[in-house]
Motif scaffolding. Structure first.
Motif, short mmCIF file in Angstrom:
data_model
loop_
_atom_site.label_atom_id
_atom_site.label_comp_id
_atom_site.label_asym_id
_atom_site.label_seq_id
_atom_site.Cartn_x
_atom_site.Cartn_y
_atom_site.Cartn_z
N ASP A 28 77.11 24.90 40.89
CA ASP A 28 78.01 26.06 40.82
C ASP A 28 77.21 27.34 40.64
OD1 ASP A 28 80.28 24.45 41.03
OD2 ASP A 28 80.25 24.03 38.88
N SER A 29 76.18 27.49 41.46
CA SER A 29 75.31 28.66 41.34
C SER A 29 75.00 29.26 42.70
CB SER A 29 73.98 28.25 40.69
OG SER A 29 74.20 27.76 39.39
N SER A 46 74.76 31.88 37.81
CA SER A 46 75.77 30.89 37.49
C SER A 46 77.14 31.46 37.84
CB SER A 46 75.72 30.55 36.00
OG SER A 46 76.76 29.68 35.67
N ASN A 48 79.97 29.92 37.11
CA ASN A 48 80.99 29.43 36.17
C ASN A 48 80.70 29.90 34.74
OD1 ASN A 48 78.83 27.83 35.56
ND2 ASN A 48 79.82 25.90 36.03
N TYR A 49 79.91 30.95 34.61
CA TYR A 49 79.61 31.57 33.32
C TYR A 49 78.86 30.67 32.35
CZ TYR A 49 82.91 34.87 35.24
OH TYR A 49 83.54 35.74 36.08
#
Length: 73
Positions: A28-29, A46, A48-49
């Protein structure tokens, strides 16, 4: 969250390979190399934090025969 690294990756084919390897660890990066920069920059953001585990990035790049360290200000 963005992490920036200095590498010695000089060839496009190597950056493509490493990007694929890093995406296995950080799916997810957003991952990209700036081979035009004198520091051969690797950026990982990133999406998704979740913070990027710098140690995992460095280990992956080093394990594939390249140098990698966090870019300091």
């Amino acid at each position: 969250m963005v992490e920036v690294f200095v590498t010695n990756v000089a060839k496009k084919k190597d950056s493509v390979f490493l990007r694929k390897e890093l995406l296995k660890i950080f799916p997810d990066s957003e991952i990209n190399f700036d081979l035009e920069d004198c520091d051969r920059i690797l950026r990982i953001e990133s999406l998704n934090y979740v913070p990027v585990a710098s140690e995992d990035v460095i280990f992956c790049v080093n394990s594939n025969g390249f140098e990698c360290k966090i870019l300091t200000d």
